[in-house]
Design an enzyme around this catalytic site. Structure first.
Site, PDB file in Angstrom:
ATOM      1  N   GLU A 198       0.792  -1.240   0.000  1.00  0.00           N
ATOM      2  CA  GLU A 198       0.000   0.000   0.000  1.00  0.00           C
ATOM      3  C   GLU A 198       0.822   1.285   0.000  1.00  0.00           C
ATOM      4  OE1 GLU A 198      -2.688  -0.741   3.256  1.00  0.00           O
ATOM      5  OE2 GLU A 198      -3.561  -2.468   2.259  1.00  0.00           O
ATOM      6  N   GLU A 211      -6.298 -10.026  -2.306  1.00  0.00           N
ATOM      7  CA  GLU A 211      -7.075  -9.929  -1.058  1.00  0.00           C
ATOM      8  C   GLU A 211      -8.562  -9.770  -1.348  1.00  0.00           C
ATOM      9  OE1 GLU A 211      -5.552  -6.889   1.590  1.00  0.00           O
ATOM     10  OE2 GLU A 211      -3.472  -7.415   1.181  1.00  0.00           O
TER      11      GLU A 211
HETATM   12  O1  9MR Z   1      -7.585  -8.371   7.602  1.00  0.00           O
HETATM   13  C1  9MR Z   1      -6.488  -7.865   8.341  1.00  0.00           C
HETATM   14  C2  9MR Z   1      -6.908  -7.597   9.780  1.00  0.00           C
HETATM   15  O2  9MR Z   1      -7.301  -8.801  10.410  1.00  0.00           O
HETATM   16  C3  9MR Z   1      -5.751  -6.953  10.534  1.00  0.00           C
HETATM   17  O3  9MR Z   1      -6.184  -6.601  11.833  1.00  0.00           O
HETATM   18  C4  9MR Z   1      -5.277  -5.703   9.787  1.00  0.00           C
HETATM   19  C5  9MR Z   1      -4.052  -5.122  10.450  1.00  0.00           C
HETATM   20  O4  9MR Z   1      -2.998  -6.025  10.432  1.00  0.00           O
HETATM   21  O5  9MR Z   1      -4.938  -6.030   8.435  1.00  0.00           O
HETATM   22  C6  9MR Z   1      -5.995  -6.594   7.702  1.00  0.00           C
HETATM   23  O6  9MR Z   1      -5.542  -6.935   6.396  1.00  0.00           O
HETATM   24  C7  9MR Z   1      -5.230  -5.860   5.538  1.00  0.00           C
HETATM   25  C8  9MR Z   1      -4.053  -6.278   4.700  1.00  0.00           C
HETATM   26  O7  9MR Z   1      -2.974  -6.674   5.514  1.00  0.00           O
HETATM   27  C9  9MR Z   1      -3.629  -5.192   3.738  1.00  0.00           C
HETATM   28  N1  9MR Z   1      -4.738  -4.732   2.942  1.00  0.00           N
HETATM   29  C10 9MR Z   1      -5.959  -4.392   3.649  1.00  0.00           C
HETATM   30  C11 9MR Z   1      -6.375  -5.538   4.567  1.00  0.00           C
HETATM   31  C12 9MR Z   1      -7.684  -5.193   5.285  1.00  0.00           C
HETATM   32  O8  9MR Z   1      -7.516  -4.114   6.118  1.00  0.00           O
END
Ligand code: 9MR
Length: 327
Positions: free
Chosen positions: A129, A236
């Protein structure tokens, strides 16, 4: 009753899901993951926010548990994520010495992570990101402040490449389907990284969507990104049934959701074979989704709370079958 076919038996490419270590110890959950998917991504336990301790040391217990599951069940692992603006752990932030030692610490981290899962990991999200939401440029973070925009990409990608030359190294971003300026900035970044000789090996398109998203956007985005000729990770995917205008009824939202999943599968399967890195869904059952924590009535995934396949699952099956018979 005919049991639903394992998704991975229908897909000519790797098909993945995001998991957490705790759920993997539930037999029903673990079996459903292993039945349908050929690759898993740690939803958060391979990120710095878990791995890097305040004193700068690393804990690998949960990452190892996830990797161990993959190994036992014959699945691949996808590494997520080495550098992320949202993770600025104290263990790094407090390093106030010279730039050299910050850089050294980052190299050491990347090397430790990537070499630990070498052979099992097919690839890594090296920088996650990096693009600003409005597409006006790249995000600032601890990493860019210490090493610069060009520098932080270079350090992380080069260390990862040295640690596992066979792993495909990705940048990864979201909302590329809905924000043209963001997609354009992402593509400019990719072009620049390639020009700079950064060992970028693949392009991640997260594909977090909502059921009211216009049809065609996912297809157009994948096509644009594929223009670089690099492997694409649809990394994702989920489709929120509550984000957007909420005009649709529950049934209508689920139908639109199913159509978007089908569109994504078709668009991905239409990429040149060598560019089909993997198709990953961001969680298994609705109740496992991060979106559900934001809005309890959301149902973004392929399986319902009880692990039963939803219309979106059937749409993915049908799209894979259509593709199979077309090819
Ligand atoms: O789904 C993930 C969530 O359980 C975590 O708490 C969060 C922080 O680590 O990250 C979420 O996953 C993200 C991913 O790593 C990057 N793209 C967006 C995803 C959703 O927020």
């Amino acid at each position: 009753m005919i049991a639903e076919p394992p998704l991975k038996s229908l897909a000519p490419f790797r098909i993945g899901t995001a998991v957490r270590a705790a759920e993997l110890t539930e037999p029903a959950y673990g079996d459903l993951v292993a039945r349908h998917f050929s690759q898993i991504t740690a939803e958060w336990e391979m990120k710095m926010e878990y791995v890097v301790q305040p004193d700068g040391s690393f804990r690998f217990d949960r990452a190892d548990a996830i990797a161990g599951f993959a190994q036992r069940r014959g699945l691949k692992l996808f590494g997520h994520t080495l550098l992320w603006y949202a993770n600025e752990p104290e263990g790094f932030a407090r390093l106030d010495e010279t730039r050299q030692s910050f850089e050294g610490a980052l190299r050491n981290y990347v090397t430790a992570m990537v070499s630990r899962y070498r052979g099992l990991a097919t690839g890594w999200d090296v920088v996650n990101e990096p693009v600003m939401e409005n597409g006006e440029g790249l995000r600032e973070s601890l990493w860019t402040r210490k090493l610069g925009q060009t520098g932080h990409f270079k350090v992380a990608f080069e260390a990862a490449k040295a640690a596992d030359p066979a792993a495909v190294l990705f940048v990864n971003d979201y909302h590329l389907e809905s924000r043209p300026a963001k997609l354009a900035a992402y593509m400019r970044l990719i072009e620049q990284l390639l020009k700079d000789g950064v060992p970028l090996g693949g392009i991640g398109c997260q594909t977090h969507c909502w059921s009211e998203m216009a049809p065609g956007a996912i297809t157009a985005t994948l096509k644009a990104l594929a223009g670089f000729g690099l492997p694409i990770h649809l990394s994702e995917m989920d489709v929120s049934t509550v984000q957007g205008g909420m005009l649709a009824s529950r049934a209508e939202a689920e139908q639109r959701q199913a159509r978007l999943y089908a569109e994504a599968v078709e668009a991905f399967a239409a990429l040149p074979e060598r560019q089909q890195f993997a198709f990953t869904v961001w969680g298994l059952r609705d109740r496992d989704s991060w979106l559900k924590r934001e809005n309890a009535s959301d149902r973004p995934l392929l399986f319902d709370d009880a692990g039963r396949p939803k219309p979106a699952f059937s749409a993915v099956v049908n799209a894979l079958r259509r593709r199979g018979s077309a090819g």
